[in-house]
Design an enzyme around this catalytic site. Structure first.
Site, PDB file in Angstrom:
ATOM      1  CG  HIS A  81      74.595 110.057 -26.992  1.00  0.00           C
ATOM      2  ND1 HIS A  81      74.602 108.729 -27.746  1.00  0.00           N
ATOM      3  CD2 HIS A  81      75.057 109.427 -25.746  1.00  0.00           C
ATOM      4  CE1 HIS A  81      74.651 107.784 -27.162  1.00  0.00           C
ATOM      5  NE2 HIS A  81      74.930 108.346 -25.861  1.00  0.00           N
ATOM      6  CG  ASP A 110      44.931  95.798 -33.267  1.00  0.00           C
ATOM      7  OD1 ASP A 110      45.591  96.446 -32.735  1.00  0.00           O
ATOM      8  OD2 ASP A 110      44.668  95.644 -34.563  1.00  0.00           O
ATOM      9  CD1 TRP A 146      71.043 111.926 -19.139  1.00  0.00           C
ATOM     10  CD2 TRP A 146      68.797 111.738 -19.423  1.00  0.00           C
ATOM     11  NE1 TRP A 146      70.708 111.302 -18.348  1.00  0.00           N
ATOM     12  CE2 TRP A 146      69.213 111.022 -18.146  1.00  0.00           C
ATOM     13  CE3 TRP A 146      67.457 111.654 -19.736  1.00  0.00           C
ATOM     14  CZ2 TRP A 146      68.625 110.173 -17.689  1.00  0.00           C
ATOM     15  CZ3 TRP A 146      66.593 110.744 -19.064  1.00  0.00           C
ATOM     16  CH2 TRP A 146      67.195 109.975 -17.744  1.00  0.00           C
ATOM     17  CB  SER A 173      53.933 109.636 -27.629  1.00  0.00           C
ATOM     18  OG  SER A 173      54.285 108.234 -28.134  1.00  0.00           O
ATOM     19  CB  SER A 174      55.334 107.472 -22.784  1.00  0.00           C
ATOM     20  OG  SER A 174      56.612 107.490 -23.506  1.00  0.00           O
ATOM     21  CG  HIS A 257      65.988 105.119  -9.958  1.00  0.00           C
ATOM     22  ND1 HIS A 257      67.534 104.847 -10.189  1.00  0.00           N
ATOM     23  CD2 HIS A 257      65.322 103.801  -9.803  1.00  0.00           C
ATOM     24  CE1 HIS A 257      67.554 103.572  -9.858  1.00  0.00           C
ATOM     25  NE2 HIS A 257      66.603 102.796  -9.566  1.00  0.00           N
ATOM     26  CD  GLU A 259      62.856 106.933 -18.955  1.00  0.00           C
ATOM     27  OE1 GLU A 259      61.505 107.098 -18.707  1.00  0.00           O
ATOM     28  OE2 GLU A 259      63.214 106.682 -20.170  1.00  0.00           O
ATOM     29  CE1 TYR A 261      65.679  98.680 -11.785  1.00  0.00           C
ATOM     30  CE2 TYR A 261      65.515 100.763 -10.753  1.00  0.00           C
ATOM     31  CZ  TYR A 261      66.268  99.630 -10.937  1.00  0.00           C
ATOM     32  OH  TYR A 261      67.318  99.207 -10.196  1.00  0.00           O
ATOM     33  CB  SER A 272      61.722  86.104 -18.748  1.00  0.00           C
ATOM     34  OG  SER A 272      62.357  86.827 -17.518  1.00  0.00           O
ATOM     35  CG  HIS A 306      70.303 106.267  -6.218  1.00  0.00           C
ATOM     36  ND1 HIS A 306      69.869 105.153  -6.068  1.00  0.00           N
ATOM     37  CD2 HIS A 306      70.186 106.814  -7.293  1.00  0.00           C
ATOM     38  CE1 HIS A 306      69.242 104.847  -7.726  1.00  0.00           C
ATOM     39  NE2 HIS A 306      69.336 105.826  -8.246  1.00  0.00           N
ATOM     40  CG  HIS A 307      70.245 109.667  -9.657  1.00  0.00           C
ATOM     41  ND1 HIS A 307      71.068 109.088 -10.535  1.00  0.00           N
ATOM     42  CD2 HIS A 307      69.153 108.945  -9.223  1.00  0.00           C
ATOM     43  CE1 HIS A 307      70.211 108.166 -10.981  1.00  0.00           C
ATOM     44  NE2 HIS A 307      69.471 107.895 -10.212  1.00  0.00           N
ATOM     45  CB  THR A 332      68.404  92.970  -9.333  1.00  0.00           C
ATOM     46  OG1 THR A 332      67.700  94.200  -9.055  1.00  0.00           O
ATOM     47  CG2 THR A 332      69.030  93.236 -10.751  1.00  0.00           C
ATOM     48  CE  LYS A 335      62.662  90.899 -12.595  1.00  0.00           C
ATOM     49  NZ  LYS A 335      62.045  90.070 -13.492  1.00  0.00           N
ATOM     50  NE  ARG A 454      77.791 112.046 -16.972  1.00  0.00           N
ATOM     51  CZ  ARG A 454      76.369 111.683 -16.546  1.00  0.00           C
ATOM     52  NH1 ARG A 454      76.078 111.559 -15.315  1.00  0.00           N
ATOM     53  NH2 ARG A 454      75.812 111.546 -17.500  1.00  0.00           N
TER      54      ARG A 454
HETATM   55  C1  HEM Z   1      77.341 101.976 -27.930  1.00  0.00           C
HETATM   56  C2  HEM Z   1      77.008 103.273 -28.429  1.00  0.00           C
HETATM   57  C3  HEM Z   1      77.315 104.300 -27.320  1.00  0.00           C
HETATM   58  C4  HEM Z   1      78.249 104.921 -27.213  1.00  0.00           C
HETATM   59  C5  HEM Z   1      79.619 104.888 -27.708  1.00  0.00           C
HETATM   60  C6  HEM Z   1      77.865 105.928 -26.151  1.00  0.00           C
HETATM   61  C7  HEM Z   1      78.799 106.932 -25.844  1.00  0.00           C
HETATM   62  C8  HEM Z   1      78.677 107.717 -24.886  1.00  0.00           C
HETATM   63  C9  HEM Z   1      79.368 108.695 -24.363  1.00  0.00           C
HETATM   64  C10 HEM Z   1      80.684 109.203 -24.965  1.00  0.00           C
HETATM   65  C11 HEM Z   1      78.633 109.746 -23.574  1.00  0.00           C
HETATM   66  C12 HEM Z   1      79.192 110.929 -23.051  1.00  0.00           C
HETATM   67  C13 HEM Z   1      79.595 110.993 -21.498  1.00  0.00           C
HETATM   68  C14 HEM Z   1      79.915 112.095 -20.875  1.00  0.00           C
HETATM   69  O1  HEM Z   1      80.512 112.874 -21.302  1.00  0.00           O
HETATM   70  O2  HEM Z   1      79.254 112.277 -19.790  1.00  0.00           O
HETATM   71  C15 HEM Z   1      77.521 109.259 -23.400  1.00  0.00           C
HETATM   72  C16 HEM Z   1      76.510 109.779 -22.500  1.00  0.00           C
HETATM   73  C17 HEM Z   1      75.169 109.234 -22.425  1.00  0.00           C
HETATM   74  N1  HEM Z   1      74.547 107.926 -23.186  1.00  0.00           N
HETATM   75 FE1  HEM Z   1      75.670 106.906 -24.519  1.00  0.00          FE
HETATM   76  N2  HEM Z   1      76.606 105.811 -25.724  1.00  0.00           N
HETATM   77  C18 HEM Z   1      76.108 104.893 -26.592  1.00  0.00           C
HETATM   78  C19 HEM Z   1      74.923 104.217 -26.581  1.00  0.00           C
HETATM   79  C20 HEM Z   1      74.028 104.729 -25.396  1.00  0.00           C
HETATM   80  C21 HEM Z   1      72.620 104.247 -25.350  1.00  0.00           C
HETATM   81  C22 HEM Z   1      72.096 102.733 -26.256  1.00  0.00           C
HETATM   82  C23 HEM Z   1      71.839 104.674 -24.370  1.00  0.00           C
HETATM   83  C24 HEM Z   1      70.512 104.321 -24.089  1.00  0.00           C
HETATM   84  C25 HEM Z   1      69.991 104.815 -23.315  1.00  0.00           C
HETATM   85  C26 HEM Z   1      72.641 105.651 -24.047  1.00  0.00           C
HETATM   86  C27 HEM Z   1      72.442 106.746 -23.141  1.00  0.00           C
HETATM   87  C28 HEM Z   1      73.377 107.626 -22.604  1.00  0.00           C
HETATM   88  C29 HEM Z   1      72.987 108.714 -21.602  1.00  0.00           C
HETATM   89  C30 HEM Z   1      71.703 108.850 -21.048  1.00  0.00           C
HETATM   90  C31 HEM Z   1      74.062 109.558 -21.495  1.00  0.00           C
HETATM   91  C32 HEM Z   1      74.179 110.736 -20.492  1.00  0.00           C
HETATM   92  C33 HEM Z   1      73.872 112.055 -21.351  1.00  0.00           C
HETATM   93  C34 HEM Z   1      74.353 113.210 -20.580  1.00  0.00           C
HETATM   94  O3  HEM Z   1      75.348 113.420 -19.859  1.00  0.00           O
HETATM   95  O4  HEM Z   1      73.297 114.148 -20.400  1.00  0.00           O
HETATM   96  N3  HEM Z   1      74.227 105.825 -24.736  1.00  0.00           N
HETATM   97  N4  HEM Z   1      77.181 108.113 -24.316  1.00  0.00           N
HETATM   98 CU    CU Z   2      68.736 106.068  -9.944  1.00  0.00          CU
END
Ligand code: HEM
Ligand code: CU
Length: 542
Positions: A81, A110, A146, A173-174, A257, A259, A261, A272, A306-307, A332, A335, A454
């Protein structure tokens, strides 16, 4: 020659015959608009795939105990996810916007490297496929979060190898996308459009592209070291061989970090553009916006630890990283102040893009505040690895990046499709999303403060109520996004009628000078100097 009347005719008489058709149009696409469209649809698909995984996570967490998924699979869902949302949904969406809009907004025909652009996009679907099929290999998908921390990442099955490969591909790609953005902006602006007269979205994309070029190789290095630890006998992250697992965290967060931003700065750019349009006032403090963006980018390289406040850093390092992090709140704050000052005494109207922009300002600020809370070492020692962190980063990522992307889509959909979207449905989508978003993520602050960790599939009974509320909110949010998809598809099919060249009377940037839908080729004659000057005047840029 007045560009406004010249270009549309030109587009019709000559170029529309040259529009390729069928599959070849997309596979061999070199047109920035087609490639932008590909990126945006790819991102949409990834958003729904990552969303389904989020709903699986929330389903399991509706009540304590193990209901639906094995813990191993649960961890795979959280990992994928996160990876899919970051690398599949948010980043490609902004690259898509940049592809579609930058040439239009700076008056270029283009992107600079049209064929490399094709390759930048077409690397992504195979990478996504690798991530998806990793669920089916022995041992399943990567389950290390992640962040892919060692030593977890050095131990897992081949799902991890597929993930590493996918990250390498997405990184390439990025980087290619970023090179294209930088060269396009630096070399192909319309005559008269100095850097300090560019739309702010161009500025934020330019700075973001530099960030990407700086940190994607760092991530690539980190995962490559994991790969060689796994298969080629190195011990970078293995203490038994003289390595250090904490080293992985330093390398990862030196990427990680900046990332965040990379996902946030383009949002700032889009917001803006939207706020001045619907406040019918020039952006307040354009120059300070540019400097604030650059400051945030530079500072983002100095805060990575800080992480890592619970990894046993020396006290002086903890202090340095704490204060450096707090310093980011200053640009920030500049802004946020400027956005509010832009709205101040403007003649505002609240079409859907503006609603999402205001929603962004409110909710992103909450996420910013909880970030300052977490930056304090003694507080972070308590909250690290809890649901407070999950609440924090979803306020900046969902209410920040994702809401911006919704706003941007409604803002530019008339330009892309030539049709107006259904405003009532758009407003409904906004209110539905902002309410269900807060139902989902606000309770997570309380869960974190109460100590819920978490990345766990089960929890103590005391956490039940807030988890149940969050799960209900998540499903409401998830289904609400079908309204968005439906509205977009309906708009492509005709929507609420034809859109004029400039559907928003407050628009002051070049994309509104070409007809809607934007012809396949635009600005093969650069916009006339008078047009650029007139628009700069409207934006009060000298
Ligand atoms: C709105 C819909 C979303 C829901 C309901 C949702 C829900 C969750 C949940 C439940 C977790 C797991 C937390 C845990 O157990 O640590 C999670 C992790 C995470 N979510 Fe979302 N999320 C959503 C959207 C997004 C979006 C749009 C991003 C954009 C980047 C995102 C990025 C992440 C990241 C980076 C994690 C951490 C994964 C990890 O622990 O390795 N999520 N999310
Ligand atoms: Cu950070």
């Amino acid at each position: 020659m007045t560009t406004t009347t010249h270009l549309p005719d030109h587009g019709h008489d000559h170029h529309d015959h040259a529009v390729p058709t069928g599959m070849a149009r997309w596979l061999t696409a070199t047109n920035h608009k087609d490639i932008g469209t590909l990126y945006l649809w790819f991102s949409m698909i990834m958003f729904f795939s990552g969303g389904v995984m989020a709903l699986c996570i929330r389903l399991e967490l509706f009540k304590p105990g193990l209901q639906f998924f094995r813990p191993e699979l649960f961890n795979q869902f959280t990992t994928l996810h996160g990876l899919i949302m970051v690398f599949g949904a948010i980043m490609p969406a902004f690259t898509g916007l940049a592809n579609w809009m930058l040439p239009l907004m700076i008056g270029a025909p283009d992107m600079a490297f049209a064929r490399m652009n094709n390759w930048s996009f077409w690397l992504l679907p195979p990478a996504a496929l690798l991530l998806m099929i990793s669920f089916a290999v022995p041992g399943g998908a990567a389950a290390a979060g992640w962040t892919l921390y060692a030593p977890l990442a050095t131990q897992m099955g081949m799902g991890m190898d597929l993930t590493i490969f996918a990250i390498h591909i997405m990184g390439i790609s990025s980087i290619m996308g970023s090179i294209n953005i930088i060269v396009t902006i630096l070399n192909m602006r319309a005559p008269g459009m100095t850097l300090m007269k560019m739309p702010l979205f161009a500025w934020t994309m330019l700075i973001t592209a530099y960030l990407l070029i700086a940190v994607m190789p760092v991530l690539a290095a980190a995962v490559t070291m994991v790969l060689t630890d796994r298969h080629f006998g190195t011990t970078f992250f293995n203490a038994a061989g003289g390595g250090d697992p904490i080293l992985y965290q330093h390398i990862f967060w030196f990427f990680g970090h900046p990332e965040v931003y990379i996902m946030a700065l383009p949002s700032f750019g889009v917001i803006s553009q939207i706020i001045p349009t619907f406040a019918r006032k020039p952006l307040f403090g354009y120059h300070s916006m540019v400097y604030a963006t650059a400051s945030i980018a530079i500072l983002s390289f100095m805060v990575w630890a800080h992480h890592m406040f619970v990894t046993g850093l020396p006290a002086t390092a903890q202090l340095f990283f704490m204060f450096a992090t707090m310093v980011i709140a200053v640009p920030t704050g500049v802004k946020v102040f400027n956005w509010v000052a832009t709205m101040w005494q403007g003649s505002m109207t609240f079409e859907t893009p503006m609603l999402f922009a205001i929603g962004f300002v409110c909710l992103f600020t909450i996420g910013g505040f909880s970030g300052v809370v977490l930056s304090m070492v003694p507080v972070d020692v308590q909250l690290h690895g809890t649901y407070y962190v999950v609440a924090h980063f979803h306020y900046v990522l969902v209410a920040g990046a994702l809401f911006t992307l919704f706003g941007a889509t409604y803002y530019w959909l008339p330009k892309w499709t030539g049709n107006m979207y259904n405003e009532g449905m758009g407003k409904f989508h906004f209110w539905w999303s902002i309410v269900s978003f807060n139902i989902t993520f606000f309770p997570m602050h309380f869960l974190g403060l109460a100590g819920m960790p978490r990345r766990i599939p089960d929890y103590a009974a005391q956490f039940t109520e807030f988890n149940s509320i969050a799960t209900v909110g998540a499903f409401l949010f998830g289904f609400g996004q079908l309204i968005f998809l439906f509205n977009v598809i309906q708009t492509i099919r005709g929507g609420a009628g034809k859109a004029p060249a400039k559907p928003w009377d407050g628009g002051t940037t070049l994309e509104w000078e070409v007809e809607s839908p934007a012809p396949f080729h635009t600005w093969d004659q650069p916009p006339a100097r008078e047009v650029v000057d007139r628009l700069s005047e409207l934006q009060k840029l000298h």
